[in-house]
Design a protein around this motif. Sequence first.
Motif, PDB file in Angstrom:
ATOM      1  N   ASP A 132      12.288  21.422  23.707  1.00 59.23           N
ATOM      2  CA  ASP A 132      11.804  22.538  24.519  1.00 59.23           C
ATOM      3  C   ASP A 132      10.823  23.317  23.654  1.00 59.23           C
ATOM      4  OD1 ASP A 132      11.370  24.854  25.970  1.00 59.23           O
ATOM      5  OD2 ASP A 132      13.455  25.020  26.634  1.00 59.23           O
ATOM      6  N   GLN A 133       9.560  22.901  23.709  1.00 55.45           N
ATOM      7  CA  GLN A 133       8.555  23.473  22.821  1.00 55.45           C
ATOM      8  C   GLN A 133       8.327  24.951  23.087  1.00 55.45           C
ATOM      9  OE1 GLN A 133       5.654  20.141  23.640  1.00 55.45           O
ATOM     10  NE2 GLN A 133       5.346  20.307  21.435  1.00 55.45           N
ATOM     11  N   ALA A 134       8.409  25.369  24.337  1.00 55.77           N
ATOM     12  CA  ALA A 134       8.208  26.787  24.653  1.00 55.77           C
ATOM     13  C   ALA A 134       9.313  27.635  24.034  1.00 55.77           C
ATOM     14  CB  ALA A 134       8.167  26.982  26.163  1.00 55.77           C
ATOM     15  N   ALA A 135      10.560  27.181  24.147  1.00 56.45           N
ATOM     16  CA  ALA A 135      11.667  27.942  23.569  1.00 56.45           C
ATOM     17  C   ALA A 135      11.570  27.970  22.047  1.00 56.45           C
ATOM     18  CB  ALA A 135      12.998  27.343  24.001  1.00 56.45           C
ATOM     19  N   LEU A 136      11.185  26.848  21.439  1.00 53.52           N
ATOM     20  CA  LEU A 136      11.035  26.819  19.991  1.00 53.52           C
ATOM     21  C   LEU A 136       9.905  27.743  19.545  1.00 53.52           C
ATOM     22  CD1 LEU A 136      11.694  25.789  17.195  1.00 53.52           C
ATOM     23  CD2 LEU A 136      10.351  23.731  17.677  1.00 53.52           C
ATOM     24  N   ALA A 137       8.803  27.727  20.265  1.00 55.53           N
ATOM     25  CA  ALA A 137       7.704  28.631  19.950  1.00 55.53           C
ATOM     26  C   ALA A 137       8.159  30.083  20.036  1.00 55.53           C
ATOM     27  CB  ALA A 137       6.523  28.382  20.881  1.00 55.53           C
ATOM     28  N   GLY A 138       9.015  30.379  21.022  1.00 55.07           N
ATOM     29  CA  GLY A 138       9.540  31.734  21.147  1.00 55.07           C
ATOM     30  C   GLY A 138      10.403  32.128  19.961  1.00 55.07           C
ATOM     31  N   LEU A 139      11.238  31.213  19.492  1.00 54.06           N
ATOM     32  CA  LEU A 139      12.073  31.494  18.322  1.00 54.06           C
ATOM     33  C   LEU A 139      11.223  31.720  17.087  1.00 54.06           C
ATOM     34  CD1 LEU A 139      14.950  28.882  18.809  1.00 54.06           C
ATOM     35  CD2 LEU A 139      15.117  31.356  19.123  1.00 54.06           C
ATOM     36  N   VAL A 140      10.215  30.871  16.893  1.00 54.45           N
ATOM     37  CA  VAL A 140       9.343  31.021  15.723  1.00 54.45           C
ATOM     38  C   VAL A 140       8.546  32.315  15.815  1.00 54.45           C
ATOM     39  CG1 VAL A 140       7.371  30.033  14.489  1.00 54.45           C
ATOM     40  CG2 VAL A 140       9.221  28.543  15.279  1.00 54.45           C
ATOM     41  N   GLY A 141       8.064  32.643  17.004  1.00 63.57           N
ATOM     42  CA  GLY A 141       7.344  33.905  17.170  1.00 63.57           C
ATOM     43  C   GLY A 141       8.222  35.104  16.887  1.00 63.57           C
ATOM     44  N   ARG A 142       9.469  35.026  17.279  1.00 58.46           N
ATOM     45  CA  ARG A 142      10.426  36.106  17.006  1.00 58.46           C
ATOM     46  C   ARG A 142      10.599  36.281  15.495  1.00 58.46           C
ATOM     47  NH1 ARG A 142      15.099  38.156  20.021  1.00 58.46           N
ATOM     48  NH2 ARG A 142      16.920  38.505  18.678  1.00 58.46           N
ATOM     49  N   ILE A 143      10.614  35.172  14.770  1.00 60.64           N
ATOM     50  CA  ILE A 143      10.760  35.214  13.308  1.00 60.64           C
ATOM     51  C   ILE A 143       9.525  35.842  12.664  1.00 60.64           C
ATOM     52  CG2 ILE A 143      10.890  33.757  11.244  1.00 60.64           C
ATOM     53  CD1 ILE A 143      12.563  31.787  13.011  1.00 60.64           C
ATOM     54  N   THR A 144       8.349  35.396  13.056  1.00 54.92           N
ATOM     55  CA  THR A 144       7.131  35.915  12.429  1.00 54.92           C
ATOM     56  C   THR A 144       6.871  37.365  12.823  1.00 54.92           C
ATOM     57  OG1 THR A 144       5.771  34.971  14.215  1.00 54.92           O
ATOM     58  CG2 THR A 144       6.093  33.630  12.241  1.00 54.92           C
ATOM     59  N   ASP A 145       7.213  37.730  14.062  1.00 61.14           N
ATOM     60  CA  ASP A 145       7.035  39.126  14.488  1.00 61.14           C
ATOM     61  C   ASP A 145       7.885  40.076  13.645  1.00 61.14           C
ATOM     62  OD1 ASP A 145       5.278  38.346  16.434  1.00 61.14           O
ATOM     63  OD2 ASP A 145       6.694  38.521  18.107  1.00 61.14           O
ATOM     64  N   ALA A 146       9.002  39.568  13.143  1.00 61.34           N
ATOM     65  CA  ALA A 146       9.877  40.393  12.297  1.00 61.34           C
ATOM     66  C   ALA A 146       9.333  40.549  10.878  1.00 61.34           C
ATOM     67  CB  ALA A 146      11.273  39.783  12.247  1.00 61.34           C
ATOM     68  N   GLY A 147       8.330  39.752  10.531  1.00 65.20           N
ATOM     69  CA  GLY A 147       7.747  39.850   9.202  1.00 65.20           C
ATOM     70  C   GLY A 147       8.251  38.821   8.205  1.00 65.20           C
ATOM     71  N   VAL A 148       9.026  37.847   8.675  1.00 64.15           N
ATOM     72  CA  VAL A 148       9.500  36.784   7.784  1.00 64.15           C
ATOM     73  C   VAL A 148       8.337  35.852   7.495  1.00 64.15           C
ATOM     74  CG1 VAL A 148      11.132  34.876   7.512  1.00 64.15           C
ATOM     75  CG2 VAL A 148      11.818  36.956   8.743  1.00 64.15           C
ATOM     76  N   LYS A 149       8.156  35.503   6.227  1.00 68.49           N
ATOM     77  CA  LYS A 149       6.980  34.746   5.800  1.00 68.49           C
ATOM     78  C   LYS A 149       7.248  33.273   5.538  1.00 68.49           C
ATOM     79  CE  LYS A 149       4.320  38.343   5.914  1.00 68.49           C
ATOM     80  NZ  LYS A 149       3.335  38.460   7.025  1.00 68.49           N
ATOM     81  N   SER A 150       8.482  32.829   5.725  1.00 69.42           N
ATOM     82  CA  SER A 150       8.831  31.441   5.432  1.00 69.42           C
ATOM     83  C   SER A 150       9.790  30.918   6.485  1.00 69.42           C
ATOM     84  CB  SER A 150       9.463  31.342   4.038  1.00 69.42           C
ATOM     85  OG  SER A 150       9.835  30.021   3.736  1.00 69.42           O
TER      86      SER A 150
END
Length: 295
Positions: free
Chosen positions: A19-37
């Motif tokens: 589910d690429q859309a859901a995975l993209a959402g999870l990754v976006g949630r991570i980067t929006d929080a400021g996590v760099k890795s």
Amino acid sequence: MFEGLCAFPLTPLTEDGVDQAALAGLVGRITDAGVKSIGILGSTGVYPYLSRDERHEALEAAVASAGDASVMCGIGAVRTRDVIANAEDAQEAGASALLLAPVSYHRLTDNEVYGLYRDVVSASSVPVLVYDTPGTTGFSFTDELLERIARLPRIGGIKVPPPPAGTTASRLAELRGIFSPEQSIGISGDWESAEALLAGYGVWHSVIAGIFPRYALELADAAMAGSAGTARETSRRSDPIWALFKTHGSLRVVSAIAEELGLTGAFGLPRPLQGLDEEARSEVRAALELSGLDG
């Protein structure tokens, strides 16, 4: 990317694949929080259960959504030929580092595991992180084997499981005698993260950060800054979740959390893996409420 917090998201699945859309959402949630890795296709990302095409789908979605964050990709497989193919795919997709566990069916010898890492680093142009996860692979690294592997080119360091209680600092000292200062020594096992970072481990490879990146970053920043009281108290808030991780396994728990929060659909773990039953899910809901992470 081998410093501080590295978030490991799920690989959400549908009947048709990733589910690429859901995975993209999870990754976006991570980067929006400021996590760099970000660690894609780790154990939480169920990499051993995915086909090469499914791994590629996950990689594409993660790298496209990662922004400025670095992406490390799990490449483990039973056959070296397939590991190298996974490494090539990951590098072509834009991964900054590779994560390799000695996956096997027949029990591997130390020489065979050394040969695996030797062959993979020879085919790689980015750092390769040793993934020590005996609970899933059944393989336990000796310090003698780690010394041999650490001297290979492009070995970026190691990701280790939580040491026995009371040995977090002493195990770090032993590992520092094996790996060079330029190589990372990181830890998994979220419940041990505060103590590990306070003891001097360089990176926390975090399951919970794949769902609650702001919370995990708060904990990691406090520990990396040496604020022991804040780090420990932040970790203790999630004791109910850590207890469920130990009882049911972190994958099953975070997949249930992701569903509860609407971050994925009905996340079907790849069979024969099965999600939590309703009784355990009620425990998850209670743990989220107690930890204050239910919002």
